[in-house]
Scaffold this active site. Sequence first.
Site, mmCIF file in Angstrom:
data_model
loop_
_atom_site.group_PDB
_atom_site.id
_atom_site.type_symbol
_atom_site.label_atom_id
_atom_site.label_comp_id
_atom_site.label_asym_id
_atom_site.label_seq_id
_atom_site.Cartn_x
_atom_site.Cartn_y
_atom_site.Cartn_z
ATOM 1 N N GLU B 49 15.561 33.124 6.943
ATOM 2 C CA GLU B 49 16.802 34.027 6.977
ATOM 3 C C GLU B 49 18.045 33.160 7.431
ATOM 4 O O GLU B 49 19.194 33.518 7.203
ATOM 5 C CB GLU B 49 16.477 35.133 8.190
ATOM 6 C CG GLU B 49 16.562 34.599 9.555
ATOM 7 C CD GLU B 49 14.868 34.632 9.919
ATOM 8 O OE1 GLU B 49 14.191 34.392 9.106
ATOM 9 O OE2 GLU B 49 14.839 35.117 11.251
ATOM 10 N N VAL B 50 17.841 31.922 7.966
ATOM 11 C CA VAL B 50 19.253 31.067 8.089
ATOM 12 C C VAL B 50 19.647 30.725 6.958
ATOM 13 O O VAL B 50 20.852 30.499 6.847
ATOM 14 C CB VAL B 50 18.577 29.959 9.105
ATOM 15 C CG1 VAL B 50 17.530 29.039 8.342
ATOM 16 C CG2 VAL B 50 19.666 28.960 9.445
#
Lengths: 226, 217
Positions: B49-50
Amino acid sequence: MAKIVSMQEAVAQIKDGMTIMVPGFLSAGAANEILHAIKEAGIKDLTVICNDGGDPKREHSLAELIHSGQVAHLWATHIGLNPEVGQKMNDGSMKVTLVPQGSMAEKIRAGGYGLGGVLTPTGIGTPVGDGAEDVGGTKKQIINIDGKDFLLERPLHADVALIYGSVADKYGNVKIHGDARNFNIVMAFAADTVICQADEIIDMMDPDEVLIPGALVKYIVDGGNK
Amino acid sequence: MDKALIKGYIAKRVAKEFKDGDFVNLGIGLPTMVPAYLPADVHVILEAEVGMAGQGGKPEVVDPNVVDAGGQPSSIAPGGAFIDSATSFGLIRGGHVDATVLGALQVDEKGNLANWIIPGKMVPGMGGAMDLVVGAKNVIVAMEHTQKGAHKILKECTLPLTAQTCVTKIITEMAVINVTDKGLELVEINPEFTVEQVQEATGAPLIVSPDLKNIEE
């Protein structure tokens, strides 16, 4: 055209009580040198919108501004890696508003894209759902669209966004290497004034490589990380 | 079951859920062990998700601009793409991720999940977890069956939720349980345990599948 300025001139744009957007996951993709200069300048009562509470292991980071008590209100998605945020939240010395990470990205995007908010299924039935506090002391509410419930997330906007660039050009165009881009792009849209700390400043970059158009960027500071 | 072997046993069983080309997001801890147990002909694309669609492993050379969600050094896999936060959560919330695997404090028979907050204790924040469990097509909870004997699989969660009715499957060292409209269906069992033992360790009634199988090692 963007203006290349000294760190002092950049920090002079930031006043007590302002709302600032700080991209980055810990230190990756954050304008850590500008944050350090804000700390040194003693600018206070800041509202900060950031994924996390900065990197407490790093000397120059949002974490030092939180440590020095210059942040009055933090909007964040994850604060577990800077335990001081939780301590200040519990002792009441700093207000913390937690937002799911995807909702945070969309609230900022809405703020920058001229939208009145976004409707998301995320957060329904949780402590950050219906009735939870939102922007400007409003309460989050459920809106049903064609039989499905969504949570209204209001837009986030800031006075200043402190973005990071691997490379910036004299026109203000920015490109960012790696996943350090994270919140940088949406935040560049969602603030009145955008200041970019760049590792490298060049004359002009290939337009195909621009991640953030120069039209959004007002000031560029040499971050000295070449 | 030997404590030291539990996590590997669960991760190995989770690995069987994936087929070649699946796009998956793995939570911290046990779920990150899953790729090590994938068969040689199954390659998954890891969503981080980063900001990666195609995350790689631990890097040989550290690049400060390539990190995982904990800010630790990471790498991009061959064929991967760097993406910004809005795009990353567009992939997640938009239903483009086949599965997410994560731990839980509690999960109940309706598939409600609690895994981010214990009132009165330090609050780490939800990060991307709420979006992931709402958006992923399959939400697999991979965890030890009980917390030192205390039920974690319940009729109804008592802790604040991460999301409602989101969990599709629970994989533990004792069993594989599907969350269905009728309740929790026991579909596989670790042959070291009896159905009665699994039921005793579970705080909600189990529907024993007519096709109950042993978890294959």
